[in-house]
Design a protein around this motif. Structure first.
Motif, PDB file in Angstrom:
ATOM      1  N   ILE A  24       0.844  -1.208   0.000  1.00  0.00           N
ATOM      2  CA  ILE A  24       0.000   0.000   0.000  1.00  0.00           C
ATOM      3  C   ILE A  24       0.877   1.255   0.000  1.00  0.00           C
ATOM      4  O   ILE A  24       0.646   2.194  -0.770  1.00  0.00           O
ATOM      5  N   VAL A  93      -2.977  -4.439  -5.584  1.00  0.00           N
ATOM      6  CA  VAL A  93      -3.045  -3.236  -4.741  1.00  0.00           C
ATOM      7  C   VAL A  93      -2.467  -2.051  -5.508  1.00  0.00           C
ATOM      8  O   VAL A  93      -3.050  -0.958  -5.525  1.00  0.00           O
ATOM      9  N   ILE A  97      -4.619   1.280  -6.589  1.00  0.00           N
ATOM     10  CA  ILE A  97      -4.285   2.653  -6.177  1.00  0.00           C
ATOM     11  C   ILE A  97      -4.083   3.530  -7.414  1.00  0.00           C
ATOM     12  O   ILE A  97      -4.535   4.679  -7.462  1.00  0.00           O
ATOM     13  N   VAL A 135      -8.418   0.577  -1.934  1.00  0.00           N
ATOM     14  CA  VAL A 135      -7.408  -0.198  -1.214  1.00  0.00           C
ATOM     15  C   VAL A 135      -8.084  -1.276  -0.366  1.00  0.00           C
ATOM     16  O   VAL A 135      -7.663  -2.430  -0.366  1.00  0.00           O
TER      17      VAL A 135
END
Lengths: 550, 267
Positions: A24, A93, A97, A135
């Motif tokens: 992340i 991920v 994003i 997310v």
């Protein structure tokens, strides 16, 4: 039950979440670079697609060995395992994003530009909050994917390379995947079942938490979403407010206040409307990184090309048309899996998003199905169904098994992304569909599907990219249930079969060459599908922009 | 100038189009209702307004009247028949101008005709007619982002009208618009309510702008207190078209203002 089973489950869950955290963090930095620099984006998106598509387990033994050799002992093994798990959790991920950053409503971007917000301010007030729903939905998929391959991620062998590095040539670290593998090897199926129960409990617990987290994220960070923002009062609130961090921040704010009063900004330093053109640092940084990555790739490729004899290259080129047919065959398989996954997402996913109780009940089931490591239970399914399927579909039964493995390995990406995309549709639009009693198909075609398109692109992209790993297992599993199938599960016409079978007999060059062809196809797909569709979504399908007044 | 008591108003309920009876609503997790015991109705060719301080649940009340959210208690009637689910006959125009960014103005309007059994050409003609009615002839192919706020709101109104509603629910429809545009659309909306070319019979307007309310409304429901109740019903007895220069106009504004403040002082 062995007490190490729950401990190993906790260790695995901790490892997965730590790596998701790293994904992340890095994903936000990379996505920001991608939206600021078209050049970087053109390198970043195809590379992520390539990494997501190529099953790392079969292709990067040297990387794993490099970890073990460089760091020695258990740290090296732990890092190698972390690398494998990171490979399972990171790419979707990152893509999620990137998709969130691409679809930040223009009005809000203009506000941040208008007030000359710094990079940090833009990230903390706009880009990161806007990405939180995406997310959280991607954590569902990442967690599932990490568990799906856990029995082959926490334990790995790299043939002769690891023969002298780990006991019996198999490197492993403490975790539930290792335990499952050990119990399976020793024939302790009761132990395997306990492990699977422990995995199921962990997955359900995590799903319940993630489900609540997703709804909170949608309610809080979505634009005018129907959800109610929950506030957590009570003792935790008090503790959070008086946390040392907040106290420290308040102190620094006080100092900052004094400093700004003592030292007024000089006139020439103040931002002015229509002032001098600023140097676009992000743009040039993006170009630099893109050039550096490309240079590295070109250098590595040149070294590889030079190390292979001309005769070998000639052999590869002669085989290329046949290899491309293999790639095509696997793309047909992937397309069928992607279509089935999409169909499940837009029907069941929609149902669960629009019926709260059904969602609460069914989501953990879907998550368990997605997260259960297929290599541990698939042999049982295979043994139970093979006689019937072989009789009913004598020429197609292997395709059915490949489809099942591929589907199980990737359907949840588009499922969870579409589910959260529907939850994120602003309530005004939902009300319009209710107010005018739009028929189901019209509602889906004209409102729900376009409104959730950015989410769907992300999910579909990850589903397509992740299907390859399931197909790789399905096309070449020679030792699967020898008691009912002497050759296990194998299909002769397919790229993944070609790669795996060549790897098995040490023909790494042939496997690498078809991998290169595959990587080129995936890179083109990355530009043509992921980036272009995301551009389209940016232009037309940012649903939040539809409810803003001019 | 007339301020009707709630009891006397109840005795005059005849020819009502939309009626809310004893409505109350709880937000999920809230300890008390946001409003309770709300009784209101519209008559044919009547535009009523609902005013009240922020937080009294005016927009929520509109959603309850449209049955987009279920009330905690009470009933909603349209032409004397209980309404239990959303219906195009009660069309809501949102405060936040909900136009679909991927559809042209005409597509946004025609969306509500899906499933109506109307053939495509007929639907296109009707959509164009509705856009023309709100002054958007020639803009059928424009996307929302290519239009101003006023134009987008007209698209939303044209969409509501295309659904052949009996009642139009207007949730602060002019709040995002500049004064000139807002004034223009106010006149259009009022003309539409009484235009025989539309199926509209009445409208309910929620607004914070008391001048706008006096300009448009036949009756005004004043909400206040917590939980909110109807504290007053004011009949606006002025000739149309109305302007602020009309004798008595500002007196009505003052009367409404008092209604908003009296209860506030008691809270």
């Amino acid at each position: 039950m062995d007490v190490t089973i729950p401990l190993a489950t906790l260790a695995t869950v901790g490892r997965i979440f730590a790596l998701i955290g790293i994904a992340i963090f890095t994903g936000h930095l990379l996505a920001y670079a991608a939206i600021k620099s078209r050049n970087f984006e053109n390198v970043y998106v195809p590379l992520v697609n390539v990494f997501e598509s190529i099953p790392v387990i079969g292709f990067l033994p040297l990387v794993l060995v490099a970890f073990v050799l460089t760091f020695h002992g258990s740290i090296g093994i732990e890092l190698a395992v972390d690398f494998l798990v990171f490979d399972a959790v990171a790419w979707n991920v990152w893509i999620g994003i990137y998709q969130a950053f691409k679809t930040v409503p223009l009005h809000l971007v203009e506000v941040s530009d208008n007030y000359n917000m710094s990079f940090w301010k833009k990230m903390t007030t706009l880009f990161v909050p806007h990405s939180i729903p995406r997310v959280t939905s991607n954590i569902f998929s990442s967690f599932a994917d990490a568990f799906f391959y856990i029995s082959v991620s926490e334990v790995f062998t790299a043939g002769a390379a690891t023969a002298n590095l780990c006991p019996r040539g198999t490197c492993s670290t403490f975790g539930i995947g290792t335990l499952i593998s050990q119990y399976t090897t020793s024939g302790d199926y009761v132990g395997v079942y306990y492990c699977l129960i422990s995995v199921a409990v962990a997955v359900i617990a995590v799903t319940v938490v993630l489900s609540r987290l997703s709804k909170w994220a949608i309610a809080k960070f979505g634009v005018d979403t129907p959800g109610v923002i929950k506030r957590y009062a009570g003792r935790w609130r008090g503790r959070l407010v008086t946390s040392p961090w907040r106290a420290f921040r308040n102190q620094t704010n006080v100092f900052r206040g004094y400093a700004s009063r003592l030292r007024p900004t000089p006139r020439e330093g103040r931002p002015e409307a229509g002032g001098a053109k600023r140097v676009n640092v992000a743009k040039y940084a993006g170009i630099s990184v893109a050039v550096a990555v490309l240079a590295l790739l070109v250098y590595a490729s040149a070294k590889v090309v030079a190390s292979v004899s001309a005769q070998t290259w000639y052999g590869f080129f002669r085989e290329t048309p046949q290899l491309l047919e293999y790639v095509g065959a696997d793309y047909v398989r992937v397309s069928l899996i992607a279509l089935a996954s999409l169909a499940l997402a837009v029907t069941v996913g929609y149902l669960l998003a629009t019926h709260r109780r059904a969602g609460d009940a069914a989501l953990p089931v879907v998550q368990v199905l997605a997260a259960f490591p297929a290599p541990t239970y698939f042999p049982l399914l295979f043994i139970a169904t093979l006689p019937f399927l072989e009789h009913a579909l004598p020429t197609l039964y292997t395709e059915v098994y490949i489809f099942i493995l591929g589907f199980l390995s990737c359907f949840y990406y588009v499922f969870f992304d579409f589910w959260i995309g529907v939850l994120a549709i602003p309530s005004e639009f939902v009300e319009v569909t209710q107010n005018y009693r739009l028929p189901f198909l019209t509602r889906m075609r004209r409102v729900i599907l376009p409104a959730s398109l950015p989410y769907m692109i992300t999910g579909l992209s990850s589903t397509i990219n992740s299907a390859w790993a399931g197909i790789a297992i399905g096309e070449y599993w020679p030792n699967l249930a020898p008691q009912v199938a002497p050759n296990g599960l194998q299909v002769k016409f397919g790229m993944m079969y070609y790669i795996s079978s060549n790897m098995a007999v040490g023909q790494i060059g042939a496997a690498a060459y078809v991998s290169l062809l595959f990587a080129i196809v995936v890179a083109i797909y990355g530009i043509a599908f992921t980036r272009n569709l995301m551009d389209l979504a940016r232009k037309k399908y940012v649903v939040e922009e539809g409810i803003f007044a001019a | 100038m007339a301020s009707l008591s709630i009891e006397s108003e109840a005795r005059t309920r005849e020819g009502k189009i939309l009626e809310g009876q004893d409505l109350s609503y709880h937000y999920p997790g809230a300890t008390k209702p946001v409003f309770e015991g709300i009784n209101l109705f519209t008559k044919s060719d009547e535009l009523i307004a609902v005013v009240g301080p922020t937080g009294t649940g005016k927009s929520t009340l509109l959603r309850v009247l449209a049955q987009l959210i279920p009330q905690a208690s009470g009933k909603v009637f349209l032409d004397g028949v209980e309404v239990t689910r959303p219906s195009p006959k009660i069309s809501l125009v949102h405060q936040s101008i909900a136009t679909f960014p991927w559809m042209t103005a005409l597509d946004n309007v025609n969306l509500v005709l899906a499933g109506s059994g109307m053939d495509e050409q007929e639907a296109i003609q009707l959509g164009k007619r509705m856009l023309s009615l709100v002054g958007l002839q020639g803009f059928e192919g424009y996307y929302p982002k290519e239009m101003s706020g006023g134009m987008r709101q007209r698209v939303a109104i044209a969409r509501a009208l295309a659904a052949s509603p009996e009642v139009l629910l207007l949730d602060e429809p002019f709040v995002h618009l500049d004064e000139l545009t807002a004034n223009e659309i106010r006149k259009e909306v009022y003309d539409l309510v009484f235009n025989p070319a539309t199926t509209l019979k009445s409208a309910v307007l929620v607004s914070h702008n008391l001048h706008e309310v006096v300009q448009l409304a036949d009756r005004v429901y004043v909400m206040n207190s917590s939980p909110a109740i109807i504290v007053d019903v004011v009949k606006i007895d002025l000739q149309r078209p109305r302007t602020e220069r009309d004798p008595g106009f500002l007196d009505y504004v003052d009367l409404l203002y008092k209604g908003l403040n009296v209860k506030k002082a008691k809270l």
